[in-house]
Design a protein around this motif. Structure first.
Motif, short mmCIF file in Angstrom:
data_model
loop_
_atom_site.label_atom_id
_atom_site.label_comp_id
_atom_site.label_asym_id
_atom_site.label_seq_id
_atom_site.Cartn_x
_atom_site.Cartn_y
_atom_site.Cartn_z
N ASP A 144 31.61 40.53 43.69
CA ASP A 144 32.63 39.48 43.25
C ASP A 144 33.96 39.75 43.76
OD1 ASP A 144 30.44 38.00 42.12
OD2 ASP A 144 30.88 39.15 40.07
N VAL A 145 34.20 40.89 44.47
CA VAL A 145 35.51 41.27 44.89
C VAL A 145 35.62 40.68 46.56
CG1 VAL A 145 37.10 43.14 45.49
CG2 VAL A 145 35.38 43.19 43.50
N PRO A 146 36.81 40.00 46.63
CA PRO A 146 36.73 39.25 47.92
C PRO A 146 36.79 40.30 49.12
CG PRO A 146 38.24 38.27 46.36
CD PRO A 146 37.70 39.46 45.79
N THR A 147 36.16 40.04 49.87
CA THR A 147 36.08 40.97 51.26
C THR A 147 36.00 39.94 52.59
OG1 THR A 147 33.75 41.45 51.34
CG2 THR A 147 34.89 42.76 50.30
N TRP A 148 36.62 40.54 53.70
CA TRP A 148 36.51 39.76 55.01
C TRP A 148 36.64 40.68 55.97
CZ3 TRP A 148 40.65 39.70 51.60
CH2 TRP A 148 41.92 40.11 52.00
N LYS A 149 36.37 40.27 57.29
CA LYS A 149 36.83 41.06 58.36
C LYS A 149 37.47 40.43 59.56
CE LYS A 149 33.01 44.42 58.83
NZ LYS A 149 32.15 45.05 59.81
N LYS A 154 37.84 45.92 58.32
CA LYS A 154 37.37 45.27 56.85
C LYS A 154 38.40 45.19 55.64
CE LYS A 154 33.82 45.37 53.25
NZ LYS A 154 32.69 46.34 52.63
N TYR A 155 38.88 44.33 55.10
CA TYR A 155 39.73 44.17 54.06
C TYR A 155 39.08 43.83 52.93
CZ TYR A 155 42.89 43.38 57.85
OH TYR A 155 43.80 43.42 58.98
N THR A 156 39.32 44.60 51.63
CA THR A 156 39.03 44.21 50.22
C THR A 156 40.16 43.96 49.37
OG1 THR A 156 36.78 45.59 50.60
CG2 THR A 156 37.36 44.99 48.30
N LEU A 157 40.04 42.91 48.70
CA LEU A 157 41.15 42.39 47.78
C LEU A 157 40.81 42.78 46.47
CD1 LEU A 157 44.03 41.18 47.62
CD2 LEU A 157 42.85 38.84 47.46
N LEU A 169 40.25 38.81 39.44
CA LEU A 169 40.65 39.34 38.07
C LEU A 169 42.17 38.59 37.81
CD1 LEU A 169 40.23 42.34 37.05
CD2 LEU A 169 42.38 43.09 38.39
N ASN A 170 42.24 38.46 36.31
CA ASN A 170 43.44 38.10 35.84
C ASN A 170 44.43 38.95 35.79
OD1 ASN A 170 45.13 35.97 34.47
ND2 ASN A 170 44.20 36.62 32.59
N VAL A 171 45.60 38.85 36.30
CA VAL A 171 46.80 39.81 36.17
C VAL A 171 47.95 38.97 35.64
CG1 VAL A 171 45.90 41.21 38.16
CG2 VAL A 171 47.56 39.48 38.71
N TYR A 172 48.95 39.96 35.23
CA TYR A 172 50.22 39.30 34.63
C TYR A 172 51.69 39.13 35.22
CZ TYR A 172 46.43 40.04 31.05
OH TYR A 172 45.08 39.63 30.50
N SER A 173 51.40 39.44 36.55
CA SER A 173 52.56 39.19 37.38
C SER A 173 52.10 39.50 38.94
CB SER A 173 53.58 40.36 37.05
OG SER A 173 52.96 41.75 37.59
N PRO A 174 52.98 38.76 39.62
CA PRO A 174 52.62 38.59 41.24
C PRO A 174 52.50 39.99 41.56
CG PRO A 174 54.54 37.25 40.88
CD PRO A 174 54.29 38.15 39.44
N LEU A 175 51.31 40.25 42.29
CA LEU A 175 50.88 41.62 42.80
C LEU A 175 49.93 41.58 43.83
CD1 LEU A 175 47.97 43.03 41.50
CD2 LEU A 175 49.66 42.93 39.46
N PHE A 176 49.71 42.85 44.45
CA PHE A 176 48.45 42.74 45.07
C PHE A 176 47.93 44.47 45.29
CE2 PHE A 176 52.17 43.35 47.92
CZ PHE A 176 51.89 44.52 48.40
N MET A 177 46.74 44.49 45.23
CA MET A 177 46.03 45.69 45.78
C MET A 177 44.90 45.60 46.71
SD MET A 177 44.21 48.67 43.02
CE MET A 177 43.22 49.97 43.67
#
Length: 294
Positions: A144-149, A154-157, A169-177
């Motif tokens: 269920d984790v977004p992936t694309w090429k 390959k990218y995994t968000l 994923l419900n996060v509590y401030s603007p971020l990215f990993m």
């Protein structure tokens, strides 16, 4: 290396029978966006009596994110969560006002067969208005984790938003990993795709930055919010962390994070007085270590 970038080398730290490489915080940069702590676990060979066994310990004022490349972690916490995290899954525990948890090698891996443990655990500070929120645990299975090429890359968000996509994923401030895997040498576009401060962790392979090679076990932090594209060598894996700063300085005291120093001192006393909630059926307890407020 330009003067608007910081190069970080992992510093070893012991957690029981396990040694991790610590990448954040550092003296020059306490946070990258809301990320306030990054531990690199392994790669390490476990099994035959050597396992991950982190007894009951507390957290406040943050979310912990566990992301594995190899191995498994059995997560249990005082919200009642009981979840085995496998490679590619996302475990996200938000402590808020108070939570305790344990991290262990699951029973089915406690055999005479050796296995590799490799992953990252990061701490994300909560905005001031959410530091006292009720704790919760979220789990996102790898499928269920977004992936694309983009070509062969390959990218995994893992969390947050980037490249026009959003993690569930419900996060509590603007971020990215974000995890990026490139089997070939190429330039990867970052500018305009991610918002906020950015840290680039080299998991395997290397990044070429002007006349310098950033290798596995190192992290490159941009001091500005506008980072140009990066050039990677073949067979490189990266983890990118960051986002918008929270706007207030956050302090660390052991496993506690807060924008209020006095609150951390009270949380220390509460743990010593055993006032925190407990993991159901678990009586283990890690004493507060000798350390200073950071």
């Amino acid at each position: 290396m330009t003067n608007n970038q910081i190069l970080v080398d992992e510093k070893p730290a012991d957690i029981g029978q396990f040694t991790v490489g610590r990448l954040l915080p550092i003296r020059k940069k306490r946070q990258v966006g809301p990320f306030t702590f990054i531990d690199h676990m392994g790669p390490a060979t476990l099994g035959k009596g050597i396992y991950m066994d982190v007894d009951q310990h507390p957290h406040t004022g943050l979310s912990t994110l566990t992301y594995l490349f190899e191995g498994e972690v059995a997560h249990r916490d005082s919200t009642g969560a009981d979840q085995v995290i496998t490679p590619g899954d996302v475990g996200f525990m938000t402590s808020g006002k108070a939570v305790t948890h344990t991290e262990r090698t699951p029973p089915h891996l406690r055999t005479e067969t050796e296995f590799t443990m490799h992953g990252y655990q990061v701490w994300v500070a909560l905005p001031k208005e959410l530091e006292e929120m009720e704790p919760n645990f979220q789990f996102i299975a790898k499928e269920d984790v977004p992936t694309w090429k983009d070509g062969n890359t390959k990218y995994t968000l893992v969390a947050g938003e980037g490249y026009g996509r959003k993690s569930p994923l419900n996060v509590y401030s603007p971020l990215f990993m974000l995890k990026i895997e490139s089997p070939e040498e190429k330039t990867i576009k970052i500018n305009g795709e991610l918002e906020g401060e950015i840290a680039i962790v080299v998991v395997t392979g290397s990044v070429l930055e002007r006349d310098q090679e950033i290798k596995a076990g190192q992290m490159l932090i941009s001091k500005t919010e506008n980072h140009c594209d990066i050039h990677v060598k073949a067979n490189t894996q990266l983890l990118l962390f960051g986002g918008k700063p929270l706007g207030r300085e956050h302090y660390l005291l052991w496993n506690f994070v807060s924008s209020d120093r006095e609150k951390l001192k009270q949380q220390k006393q509460d743990w010593m007085d055993k006032k925190f909630p407990k993991v159901p059926g678990d009586d283990t307890y890690i004493p507060f270590p000798e350390m200073r407020l950071k």
